[in-house]
Write an enzyme that holds these catalytic residues in place. Structure first.
Site, PDB file in Angstrom:
ATOM      1  N   ILE A 150      -3.206   5.583   0.668  1.00  0.00           N
ATOM      2  CA  ILE A 150      -4.618   5.233   0.845  1.00  0.00           C
ATOM      3  C   ILE A 150      -4.726   3.701   0.921  1.00  0.00           C
ATOM      4  O   ILE A 150      -5.349   3.051   0.071  1.00  0.00           O
ATOM      5  CB  ILE A 150      -5.519   5.866  -0.238  1.00  0.00           C
ATOM      6  CG1 ILE A 150      -4.892   5.787  -1.628  1.00  0.00           C
ATOM      7  CG2 ILE A 150      -5.790   7.321   0.112  1.00  0.00           C
ATOM      8  CD1 ILE A 150      -5.813   6.368  -2.715  1.00  0.00           C
ATOM      9  N   HIS A 151      -4.129   3.188   2.025  1.00  0.00           N
ATOM     10  CA  HIS A 151      -4.029   1.737   2.239  1.00  0.00           C
ATOM     11  C   HIS A 151      -5.317   0.993   1.875  1.00  0.00           C
ATOM     12  O   HIS A 151      -5.307   0.025   1.114  1.00  0.00           O
ATOM     13  CB  HIS A 151      -3.785   1.446   3.735  1.00  0.00           C
ATOM     14  CG  HIS A 151      -2.620   2.131   4.346  1.00  0.00           C
ATOM     15  ND1 HIS A 151      -1.349   1.631   4.307  1.00  0.00           N
ATOM     16  CD2 HIS A 151      -2.544   3.285   5.062  1.00  0.00           C
ATOM     17  CE1 HIS A 151      -0.527   2.418   4.972  1.00  0.00           C
ATOM     18  NE2 HIS A 151      -1.230   3.438   5.437  1.00  0.00           N
ATOM     19  N   ASP A 152      -6.429   1.425   2.508  1.00  0.00           N
ATOM     20  CA  ASP A 152      -7.661   0.626   2.434  1.00  0.00           C
ATOM     21  C   ASP A 152      -8.272   0.618   1.034  1.00  0.00           C
ATOM     22  O   ASP A 152      -8.907  -0.362   0.626  1.00  0.00           O
ATOM     23  CB  ASP A 152      -8.687   1.169   3.442  1.00  0.00           C
ATOM     24  CG  ASP A 152      -8.218   0.989   4.875  1.00  0.00           C
ATOM     25  OD1 ASP A 152      -7.344   0.136   5.117  1.00  0.00           O
ATOM     26  OD2 ASP A 152      -8.726   1.708   5.758  1.00  0.00           O
ATOM     27  N   THR A 173       0.834  -1.208   0.000  1.00  0.00           N
ATOM     28  CA  THR A 173       0.000   0.000   0.000  1.00  0.00           C
ATOM     29  C   THR A 173       0.871   1.263   0.000  1.00  0.00           C
ATOM     30  O   THR A 173       0.514   2.260  -0.619  1.00  0.00           O
ATOM     31  CB  THR A 173      -0.987   0.017   1.188  1.00  0.00           C
ATOM     32  OG1 THR A 173      -0.269  -0.070   2.426  1.00  0.00           O
ATOM     33  CG2 THR A 173      -1.979  -1.125   1.089  1.00  0.00           C
ATOM     34  N   TYR A 187       1.255  12.079   6.571  1.00  0.00           N
ATOM     35  CA  TYR A 187       2.034  11.338   5.560  1.00  0.00           C
ATOM     36  C   TYR A 187       3.114  12.197   4.909  1.00  0.00           C
ATOM     37  O   TYR A 187       4.120  11.659   4.435  1.00  0.00           O
ATOM     38  CB  TYR A 187       1.102  10.684   4.528  1.00  0.00           C
ATOM     39  CG  TYR A 187       0.619   9.355   5.068  1.00  0.00           C
ATOM     40  CD1 TYR A 187       1.477   8.262   5.135  1.00  0.00           C
ATOM     41  CD2 TYR A 187      -0.656   9.214   5.583  1.00  0.00           C
ATOM     42  CE1 TYR A 187       1.074   7.068   5.679  1.00  0.00           C
ATOM     43  CE2 TYR A 187      -1.073   8.015   6.137  1.00  0.00           C
ATOM     44  CZ  TYR A 187      -0.197   6.939   6.177  1.00  0.00           C
ATOM     45  OH  TYR A 187      -0.584   5.756   6.742  1.00  0.00           O
TER      46      TYR A 187
END
Ligand code: BDR
Ligand code: CA
Length: 318
Positions: A241-243, A196, A230
């Site tokens: 935007i990991h998710d 990610t 970040y």
């Protein structure tokens, strides 16, 4: 055929992007959303999820509240310092009020009912601590038969973010992650932070989102605290935007390249707690290894076409 999907979430700025991705996709049948404690307390993640669905004009999607704490060991690990005190950079109340009451069922009951009623397999995308999913598997073992894949944002192959060893979602409830990832009850895809981070978006991407229309502008407005965090973590102006990376894979299987390996979760107390050990040894070495307890194999996401993924996210969030 539209992908049937349930999202389990702790919004969270990147959760907001992930929810919008699912809620706006014409090729997605978003059956329900369940909330879990995580980035901020459960009351905040639940109202944030409901407001985000109102933003996306999805009053048809039920939201049910889930766990307020980890399964076994209670410990404080919120991420307000990343997402802002309300989980959405202090901007939660700028979103529309929920258009639908909170579901009377709890998260586990809603997921069990949706799975029981489904005539096709359903993908579940947990993008917060895995507490609700472990509770679902424990309380409703038959429900697993209806689960096509559990596509999880969590874990780290290298270093973590909550601790040197552990990524936030797994560190928040290692026992739950252990149950879901090693038990083999439902097919899992693990999308770790190593990948990610490589999908991070820059200022130009965020500017394009902001000018893309009302939903893009509203999502962009939720980012200041998160982006600031970040900026410090990455050393340049952008955010991870990991998710949304995990939900892209949940919606469009094969978007991420995976390796099929067993994953163990460190549940001991000490500096390694919450680490995910993906066994990437050569198969022959793995077979002759000294592991006391074999773990189920899961698909671990290790690569993708980074620019294509960023383009796909932008197209779908416009
Ligand atoms: C994960 O932790 C949370 O802060 C994010 O929403 C994401 O789910 C990344 O480690
Ligand atoms: Ca999350």
């Amino acid at each position: 055929m539209a992908q049937k999907l349930i999202i389990d979430t702790d919004p969270g700025v990147d959760d907001a992007f992930a929810l919008a991705l699912a809620a706006l996709g014409s090729d997605v049948e978003l059956l329900g959303v369940t909330s879990v404690y995580g980035n901020v307390p459960l009351s905040a993640t639940t109202i944030n999820a409901r407001r985000l669905l109102a933003l996306c004009k999805r009053p048809d999607v039920p939201v049910a509240a889930g766990a307020a704490r980890p399964l076994v060991h209670r410990h404080p690990n919120e991420a307000g310092y990343v997402h802002g005190a309300d989980g959405l950079s202090g901007r939660s109340t700028t979103l529309p009020e929920p258009a639908r009451p909170l579901d009377e069922r709890d998260a586990v009951a809603l997921m069990a009912d949706l799975l029981a009623a489904a005539d096709e397999p359903v993908t579940i995308a947990p993008i917060g601590p895995l507490t609700n999913i472990a509770a679902l598997l424990a309380a409703h073992p038959a429900a697993a038969e209806k689960i096509e894949r559990v596509v999880i944002m969590g874990g780290a192959l290298g270093h973590g973010n909550s601790t040197a060893a552990a990524e936030f979602n797994v560190w928040s409830d290692p026992e739950a992650a252990h149950r879901v990832l090693t038990g083999g009850e439902a097919p899992c895809v693990l999308v770790p932070m190593d990948l990610t981070y490589r999908c991070a978006v820059d200022a130009a991407w965020l500017d394009e989102l902001a000018s893309s229309g009302p939903i893009g502008a509203a999502l962009h407005a939720l980012t200041p605290d998160y982006r600031e965090h970040y900026r410090g973590a990455l050393g340049w102006d952008g955010m991870v935007i990991h998710d949304a990376v995990a939900v892209a894979e949940a919606i469009l299987p094969g978007t991420l390249h995976t390796e099929r390996v067993p994953v163990q979760v460190e549940c001991s107390f000490g500096p390694g707690r919450g680490a995910t050990h993906a066994d990437r040894r050569l198969p022959a070495l793995r077979a002759s290894g000294a592991d006391p307890v074999p773990a189920a194999e899961v698909e671990v996401a290790v690569d993708t076409d980074l620019d294509a993924l960023r383009g796909l996210l932008l197209d779908r969030l416009r």
